[in-house]
Every structure is written in structure tokens, then in C-alpha cells.
Design a protein around this motif. Structure first.
Motif, mmCIF file in Angstrom:
data_model
loop_
_atom_site.group_PDB
_atom_site.id
_atom_site.type_symbol
_atom_site.label_atom_id
_atom_site.label_comp_id
_atom_site.label_asym_id
_atom_site.label_seq_id
_atom_site.Cartn_x
_atom_site.Cartn_y
_atom_site.Cartn_z
ATOM 1 N N PRO A 148 0.830 -1.212 0.000
ATOM 2 C CA PRO A 148 0.000 0.000 0.000
ATOM 3 C C PRO A 148 0.862 1.259 0.000
ATOM 4 C CG PRO A 148 -0.789 -1.568 1.625
ATOM 5 C CD PRO A 148 0.511 -2.097 1.113
ATOM 6 N N GLY A 149 0.508 2.212 -0.841
ATOM 7 C CA GLY A 149 1.234 3.472 -0.886
ATOM 8 C C GLY A 149 2.431 3.454 -1.810
ATOM 9 N N HIS A 150 2.785 2.280 -2.347
ATOM 10 C CA HIS A 150 3.934 2.202 -3.250
ATOM 11 C C HIS A 150 3.538 1.705 -4.633
ATOM 12 C CE1 HIS A 150 6.860 2.983 -0.071
ATOM 13 N NE2 HIS A 150 6.077 2.234 0.691
ATOM 14 N N ILE A 151 2.260 1.378 -4.780
ATOM 15 C CA ILE A 151 1.806 0.900 -6.084
ATOM 16 C C ILE A 151 0.839 1.919 -6.648
ATOM 17 C CG2 ILE A 151 0.601 -0.950 -7.287
ATOM 18 C CD1 ILE A 151 1.945 -2.886 -5.463
ATOM 19 N N LEU A 152 1.248 2.509 -7.769
ATOM 20 C CA LEU A 152 0.495 3.618 -8.352
ATOM 21 C C LEU A 152 -0.910 3.175 -8.717
ATOM 22 C CD1 LEU A 152 0.455 6.507 -9.477
ATOM 23 C CD2 LEU A 152 1.387 5.604 -11.604
ATOM 24 N N THR A 153 -1.005 2.037 -9.399
ATOM 25 C CA THR A 153 -2.297 1.460 -9.754
ATOM 26 C C THR A 153 -2.049 0.055 -10.276
ATOM 27 O OG1 THR A 153 -4.280 1.754 -11.106
ATOM 28 C CG2 THR A 153 -2.208 2.421 -12.093
ATOM 29 N N SER A 154 -3.122 -0.639 -10.649
ATOM 30 C CA SER A 154 -2.975 -1.953 -11.273
ATOM 31 C C SER A 154 -3.815 -1.969 -12.529
ATOM 32 C CB SER A 154 -3.461 -3.059 -10.341
ATOM 33 O OG SER A 154 -2.660 -3.139 -9.198
ATOM 34 N N MET A 155 -3.283 -2.592 -13.574
ATOM 35 C CA MET A 155 -4.036 -2.755 -14.802
ATOM 36 C C MET A 155 -4.821 -4.052 -14.622
ATOM 37 S SD MET A 155 -5.028 -3.525 -17.813
ATOM 38 C CE MET A 155 -4.706 -4.922 -18.863
ATOM 39 N N VAL A 156 -6.116 -3.931 -14.318
ATOM 40 C CA VAL A 156 -6.877 -5.140 -14.003
ATOM 41 C C VAL A 156 -7.525 -5.716 -15.251
ATOM 42 C CG1 VAL A 156 -7.311 -4.646 -11.590
ATOM 43 C CG2 VAL A 156 -8.864 -3.741 -13.301
ATOM 44 N N VAL A 162 -11.448 -4.694 -18.812
ATOM 45 C CA VAL A 162 -10.137 -4.229 -18.353
ATOM 46 C C VAL A 162 -10.332 -2.864 -17.689
ATOM 47 C CG1 VAL A 162 -8.789 -5.423 -20.127
ATOM 48 C CG2 VAL A 162 -9.632 -3.132 -20.578
ATOM 49 N N GLY A 163 -9.320 -2.387 -17.003
ATOM 50 C CA GLY A 163 -9.437 -1.085 -16.358
ATOM 51 C C GLY A 163 -8.242 -0.829 -15.467
ATOM 52 N N TYR A 164 -8.298 0.303 -14.735
ATOM 53 C CA TYR A 164 -7.228 0.573 -13.778
ATOM 54 C C TYR A 164 -7.852 0.575 -12.391
ATOM 55 C CZ TYR A 164 -9.000 5.357 -13.431
ATOM 56 O OH TYR A 164 -9.797 6.442 -13.206
ATOM 57 N N ALA A 165 -7.060 0.199 -11.389
ATOM 58 C CA ALA A 165 -7.612 0.026 -10.049
ATOM 59 C C ALA A 165 -7.361 1.277 -9.219
ATOM 60 C CB ALA A 165 -6.970 -1.177 -9.383
ATOM 61 N N LEU A 166 -8.406 1.727 -8.541
ATOM 62 C CA LEU A 166 -8.288 2.869 -7.642
ATOM 63 C C LEU A 166 -8.980 2.487 -6.336
ATOM 64 C CD1 LEU A 166 -7.241 5.791 -7.637
ATOM 65 C CD2 LEU A 166 -9.496 6.530 -8.391
ATOM 66 N N ARG A 181 -5.054 5.735 -3.180
ATOM 67 C CA ARG A 181 -5.829 6.965 -3.300
ATOM 68 C C ARG A 181 -4.937 8.215 -3.271
ATOM 69 N NH1 ARG A 181 -10.139 8.538 -5.661
ATOM 70 N NH2 ARG A 181 -8.524 9.947 -6.347
ATOM 71 N N LYS A 182 -3.935 8.206 -2.378
ATOM 72 C CA LYS A 182 -3.100 9.396 -2.201
ATOM 73 C C LYS A 182 -2.125 9.610 -3.359
ATOM 74 C CE LYS A 182 -3.235 9.394 2.768
ATOM 75 N NZ LYS A 182 -2.695 8.603 3.878
ATOM 76 N N LEU A 183 -1.866 8.529 -4.127
ATOM 77 C CA LEU A 183 -0.895 8.639 -5.215
ATOM 78 C C LEU A 183 -1.513 9.218 -6.477
ATOM 79 C CD1 LEU A 183 0.786 5.154 -4.722
ATOM 80 C CD2 LEU A 183 1.723 7.362 -4.066
#
Lengths: 336, 384
Positions: free
Chosen positions: A256-264, A297-301, A306-308
Motif C-alpha cells: 500500500p502506498g507504493h503501487i500507483l495502480t494496477s491494470m486489471v 479491463v481497467g485501472y484500479a483505484l 488513493r493518495k498517489l
């Protein structure tokens, strides 16, 4: 003494033959009217925290909601694919989810032998009366995470670590590159593939080394599309104080806090839908291509990243997403 | 053949009857591996006897299973022989995997190019070309060892990776059938396929269940016979074995070690290359990535367990074929016995058969040795 040994031997022979008999008898006892879903995982194994695990989560969700257990098999070599598929069908599986494009030839052959069994093939196209096939527009999802990466990057350089150099992974890459260029026309993508054998999907050490070398060349964000190898990539990002991007499953929670997002890539939804529709009778054969529009498909938020992601970044990505869905923005897929 | 099995200079010479070394000890090692595997299965909460029974049933219990078992056996025989011929020359060829991969490339190119030809012609061409490709891939490490002293273990294992890179490049960028995700070539013309065993036996009126077993099994057995004749009945085989046992003595006898090292590696590579005929022309009918799936490495265990003799290699290959087929099927019935556990069992067999080969040897040999006060030092073959 000899007598005792003989008695023990006789006992074990008896047990062996009884067990054999039981195994043979048990096989056809699975009633034909019973609903039995099945999953055949690809070589990565069901706990790769990524592609196969997404399929596993879909099957588990179905099991939890309906209480129906499913059969499963993890492939270990090429010749097992057809055998596994045929075994599932013969033992009365009603619907078989075949995970991964490598299963195409096996599904093609076995689905013709068992016209009453339903098959769901993920990641490749196959048109047969009892086969439902689903492919994903990975390039669309990768485009969005590419945009996020470019916006979050301070150096203008971002990294990409792929697993094996195969068309599927190049599709991730090409979308990612287009997304980066969309935000920063002079942005640079540093690309590495982990290897040329299936071990490339499961080599976190190597993944970490590649990520570190990309950081050394100026990248400050790295996108891992490499199965379990990606876990090493993400770890390296944490260790170096940079940011990583996860793939297939939502991996934001891993660091947490080090992963910008995930391509799901919603393989879980596909597997769940496949089993669910087969159960309630609305299952249809045919090919589907799912992208942003179908939420395949999508990006994870979520609260972990959230803070990134600043409101400006989110706004830009949402805009692009709507444009892609509306067809105003074209993302080119990789063409082999 | 018996002379080859028990003869001096092959295995351990001495006062212990040959069958102890060639039958009893491997069986004891196997038993120990199974007992230990049984304990592991017990720990995870299944009945080891049930699991074992199922494994045996799934390996040899019905015709289709036997077909699958023998199909795995075919590839293991090829790689087992490949490792063994190098062993006889004192070389440790770990590159069976890469040589088999390149052999498959040869067989695949033949399958793609010879559309329209009758299958016997294609089969002969594929055997020749796959042997050529495999041998060429083994020739470079062999030559480097013979002329430059580069260690064969290092070079062959590196060549496995080079082979994998070449195949990935060819299949992703060059040979891939356009418009598909999967890095594979198009399917070969059905007329060129190597007939499966059920088809071949169907011609002479014997019905068997369909399985991937194909005519390359017959070629594997023929290779075993040729292997024996070559190593123990020809001058070249004698030279190879001499170099393997003592290079200096070979030089004194006027035998060139470097020539024989290269020769042994060429034969080794060609034998490994035949895996490609079995897998590509016999089963998959298209060229694809990773079809070898570790057969090159299993070949090392097969050769070790089979004591580098063709008969032993057939038996050991059969055992590993049963483990591959039966073990794979166990996880259908027992979800707790997953593929990692099957690998544990296979690993234990390899450990006991290969690495711990001498574990029971002193005790067992002492048991069969005659009391030292009588006939000390004489051979007692009469006992067998």
C-alpha cells in the motif's frame, strides 16, 4: 516372522486392489444430471497472484455463492492440456473454463469430441457451437495506466518489465507506450522482458534486478506484466522508493502506498459469469472481445493508492477512458 | 547382452552377483523413495496406499493410460540414451533439453515444408533433420570441450537458454501463424503426421484406445538396440568407452580423445533431437514453445538409474513415464495432492536413484559377499 511379513503383504495387496476398485467405480458415479463446473489453469499455477489467480478467485466466488464445488487441474507440461480437458469432460464436467491462450488447440479438439460439454476459453478466439471464447483489450487498460505513469513520473522515463516475449505481452506494452506518449510526447519507455522460458513468469529475483537497472537508467515508475515475476518488480520499486504498477488482479494491496495502480483484467468475472450462466441456462457460445466499455479491463483505484493519484490525474484518465469507449480515441493493438 | 550387463568395466567389478547391482539396489532405492513419499502423503492427510493404487491404475490400469505412459517413456528413452552415450565418454551432457528443442525445430520445419508428401518420406526426413539439428547443437559444446577445454556442463546448460531464445524469436516473430495470440505455427498437413499407434495398429487389425503414443516409440526401441551394438560391438564404441574410462590410457592406445568427445556429443545430440519427432511430428502436429517440458533433465535421472545400459534405460524410462502419467492424474482425484507434491515424489525417486545411489550399497553387498575366510577375492557368480 515370515508368516507375519506375508500377512502384512497380503493386507497391503488387498488394500491396493480395493482402492483401485473404488477409484474405478467412483469415476462414473458422478451423476450426469449434476452440475459440475471445472477449471483448467495454465502453467503459472493458480496462486500466481495475477492471471491464474484471477480465474481462481472467479471460481471461488461461484463456489461461495452457490455452494457447488468445482473440479480443477493445473497444467505442468504441454501434452497434459488435451488429456486434462478430456478427463474433465469424461468425468462429467458440465462446463470447463480453460484459462490461457495455450489451451486453444486442446479446447478445439476436445470440444468436438464432447458436443454436450460447454467450454469457456480465455485469451484466444475459437468459434464452435459449444465454445465461448473471450479475449481482452489489454492495450486499452494499459493505455490508461501508461497515462497515469507518465503523469506521476518526475523524470519523464517509465519502465516496463514483461514476462516472456510473446504477442500477448507485447499487446500490454504497445498500449502502455501509447498512453505514455499521449501525456508526454517525448516520454521514454524502458522495456525489458524477463526471459524466454516459462520460468520467466516465476522469477521475482530477476524481475527485481531488471527493475533496479531501469531505475538506474532514470525510470521512476515501472509496470510489471510478468505474472509472479512482477512481485519482485514491485518489491524493487518499494526498496528503491519508486512506484510500481500491478497487473491482471488488483495488486494495490501488495505494497500500500507504493503501487500507483494496477491494470486489471477481469478474468475472475469471466470465469464466474461462465459458470453462473451455464448453471442458470443463459450460457451462449461465440466470441466476445471485452475492453474498457464492457469493464473487462481497467485501472484500479482504492484506498491503497488513493493518495498517489491526484484529482487532476484521475480526471485526465477518466476523460481518456470515455473517449476510448466512445471511439474518439483509438488505441492500436499489437499485430503479430 | 548379459556380458554387457555384468561384464567388467561396466558398473562395479567384484564378488557380488550382478543382479544385486542391477536389480536389487535400484529396487531398494525405489522402495525407499516410495516409503518417504508415503510419509509425506500421510502428513498432508491422505492414505498413501490409496494414492499409490490410484497412481498405478492411472499409469497402467487401462489402454489409454498405457498409451500415455509409453508416450512419455518414448521421450525419456531418447534423452536417457543421449545422456548415457555422453556418460560413456566421461561427459556430462546437461544440454538434452536444448538439443531436443532444436531437434523439434528441425522436425517442425520438415513438417511445414513437406506438405503433400507421403508420411513415410516425411518421417525419414524428420528423423534425419531432427538428428542433424540436435547434433549440430551438441557439436559446438563438444568441440569447445575437446579443443578449448571449456567445461561441457557449463556450455551445454548455457546452450539450453540460447536454444530457448532462438525458438522464442522464431515463433513470436517469424513462424507464427498470422492473426493468433498463441506463438505457434500452423498445423501440418494431416497427410504428413507420423501415425499414432492406434492408427498404425488399426492397419493390421488391432484395436487400441487413442493416445499420443506414435510410431516413434518403435524408433526409440530400435535406437536402444543400435546404441548397444554401437557401444559394445564396434570399434568406435570401444574408443568412446576407453576415452571415458581413462583419457591417458586412450592416448597410449592411439585413440584421440578430442575426436571421440566430439563424436560422442554428436550422437548424444542426435538422440536428444529425436524427442522432436515424437513431440512435434507425432503429437502436436505444429511447432510450439516449450514442448520439451523438462525431458532433457529427466533423461539424466533415467540414465543414472538405468546404469547407462539400454535395458536399464528402457526400464527407468518406463518408471518415469508411469510417474509422469499416473502422478499427473492423481491430482484429479485428490485436490490436496497437487502438482508440487507430485514433483516431490519424482524428486525423491531421482534423489534415491541418482544422488544416494550408494546409500544401501555397502550393507547389501556385505550381505551377498561370501565370508572372507573362504575363497577371498574370488567371484561367486554361481549364486545368481
Amino acid at each position: 516372522m515370515t508368516k507375519r511379513i506375508l500377512a502384512v503383504l497380503a493386507n497391503s495387496v488387498l488394500a491396493l486392489s480395493m482402492a483401485t476398485g473404488a477409484a474405478v467405480l467412483a469415476a462414473p458415479a458422478q451423476g450426469a444430471d449434476e452440475f459440475v463446473p471445472a477449471v483448467v489453469f495454465d502453467q503459472g499455477g493458480k496462486f500466481d497472484k495475477s492471471f491464474n489467480e484471477a480465474a481462481y478467485n472467479g471460481a471461488e466466488r461461484f463456489k461461495k455463492e452457490t455452494g457447488i464445488a468445482y473440479r480443477e487441474f493445473e497444467i505442468t507440461n504441454e501434452s497434459q492440456r488435451e488429456q486434462a480437458m478430456r478427463n474433465m469432460a469424461r468425468r462429467g464436467a458440465s462446463v470447463i473454463a480453460a484459462v490461457g491462450f495455450s489451451q486453444t488447440a486442446a479446447v478445439d479438439k476436445v470440444s468436438r469430441e464432447f458436443p454436450n460439454t460447454k467450454f469457456c476459453l480465455i485469451d484466444d478466439k475459437l468459434e464452435l457451437p459449444n465454445v465461448q471464447s473471450v479475449t481482452f483489450k489489454e492495450h486499452e487498460g494499459s493505455y490508461l495506466v501508461g497515462m497515469l505513469a507518465a503523469m506521476a513520473s518526475k523524470t519523464g522515463k517509465v519502465g516496463f518489465v514483461g514476462g516472456m516475449d510473446i504477442p500477448l505481452i507485447r499487446n500490454f506494452l504497445t498500449g502502455y507506450e501509447q498512453g505514455v506518449k499521449h501525456v508526454k510526447a517525448d516520454g521514454e519507455v524502458i522495456t525489458n522482458m524477463t526471459g524466454t522460458t516459462p520460468a520467466a513468469w516465476n522469477d521475482p529475483t530477476r524481475g527485481a534486478e531488471l527493475a533496479k537497472s531501469q531505475f538506474g537508467r532514470g525510470a521512476d515508475i515501472v509496470f510489471a506484466a510478468a505474472g509472479a515475476t512482477g512481485l519482485g518488480v514491485l518489491q524493487a520499486a518499494v526498496d528503491s522508493g519508486k512506484l510500481g504498477i500491478g497487473v491482471d488482479s488488483n495488486q494495490n494491496w501488495v505494497h500500500p502506498g507504493h503501487i500507483l495502480t494496477s491494470m486489471v483484467k477481469r478474468v475472475d468475472v469471466t470465469v464466474y459469469d461462465c459458470m453462473k450462466t451455464a448453471k442458470d441456462g443463459s450460457w451462449k457460445a461465440g466470441h466476445r472481445v471485452v475492453g474498457l466499455k464492457e469493464e473487462g479491463v481497467g485501472y484500479a483505484l482504492d484506498e491503497n493508492n488513493r493518495k498517489l493519484v491526484t484529482p487532476d490525474m484521475e480526471k485526465a484518465v477518466e476523460e481518456a477512458k470515455q473517449q476510448i469507449i466512445a471511439g474518439q480515441l483509438q488505441v492500436k493493438p499489437y499485430q503479430p | 547382452m548379459a556380458r554387457g550387463m555384468a561384464g567388467k568395466g561396466f558398473g562395479m567389478p567384484g564378488e557380488v552377483p550382478g543382479w544385486v547391482n542391477y536389480a536389487l539396489l535400484p529396487l531398494l532405492n525405489l522402495l525407499a523413495a516410495f516409503v518417504l513419499s508415503g510419509l509425506v502423503i500421510l502428513v498432508i492427510g491422505e492414505n498413501p496406499l490409496d494414492v499409490l493404487a490410484l497412481m498405478v491404475t492411472e499409469a497402467v490400469g487401462y489402454p489409454e493410460a498405457i498409451g500415455y505412459t509409453l508416450y512419455y517413456t518414448t521421450s525419456y528413452i531418447f534423452t536417457g540414451l543421449a545422456v548415457a552415450v555422453a556418460f560413456h565418454c566421461g561427459l556430462f551432457n546437461i544440454g538434452g533439453e536444448g538439443q531436443a528443442y532444436m531437434g523439434g525445430l528441425g522436425a517442425g520445419l520438415v513438417g511445414l515444408a513437406m506438405t503433400g508428401w507421403p508420411w513415410p518420406v516425411v518421417a525419414v526426413a524428420a528423423v534425419l533433420v531432427s538428428a542433424l539439428f540436435g547434433a549440430a547443437w551438441a557439436w559446438i559444446p563438444g568441440w569447445l570441450q575437446a579443443r578449448r577445454g571449456s567445461h561441457i556442463v557449463i556450455t551445454t546448460i548455457m546452450f539450453n537458454f540460447i536454444a530457448a531464445s532462438i525458438m522464442t524469436y522464431l515463433l513470436v516473430d517469424v513462424l507464427i501463424k498470422p492473426g493468433q495470440q498463441s506463438p505457434e505455427t500452423r498445423e501440418f498437413d494431416p497427410g504428413t503426421w507420423l501415425p499414432s499407434m492406434d492408427r498404425a495398429l488399426g492397419w493390421i487389425g488391432i484395436e487400441v484406445a487413442p493416445s499420443p503414443l506414435n510410431l516413434s516409440f518403435a524408433w526409440a526401441l530400435a535406437c536402444c538396440a543400435l546404441f548397444y551394438l554401437f557401444l559394445w560391438r564396434t570399434r568406435w564404441g570401444y574408443e568412446i568407452r576407453t576415452v571415458g574410462q581413462n583419457e591417458r590410457a586412450a592416448v597410449y592406445a592411439g585413440i584421440s580423445p578430442s575426436r571421440n568427445i566430439v563424436l560422442a556429443m554428436l550422437i548424444s545430440g542426435a538422440l536428444a533431437g529425436f524427442v522432436g519427432v515424437n513431440e512435434i511430428l507425432g503429437v502436436q502436429h505444429r511447432l510450439l514453445l516449450n514442448f520439451t517440458g523438462g525431458v532433457g533433465f529427466v533423461g539424466i535421472a533415467v540414465a543414472l538409474m538405468g546404469r547407462n545400459h539400454p535395458l536399464g534405460i528402457i526400464l527407468a524410462a518406463l518408471l518415469f513415464g508411469m510417474l509422469a502419467q499416473g502422478g499427473g492424474q492423481v491430482s484429479f482425484e485428490y485436490p490436496t495432492v497437487n502438482r508440487e507434491l507430485v514433483m516431490v515424489i519424482q524428486g525423491l525417486v531421482i534423489l534415491f536413484a541418482g544422488a544416494l545411489e550408494n546409500l544401501f550399497k555397502p550393507q547389501v553387498e556385505a550381505l551377498f559377499r561370501r565370508p572372507p575366510k573362504k575363497n577371498e577375492g574370488t567371484r561367486n557368480e554361481g549364486r545368481a
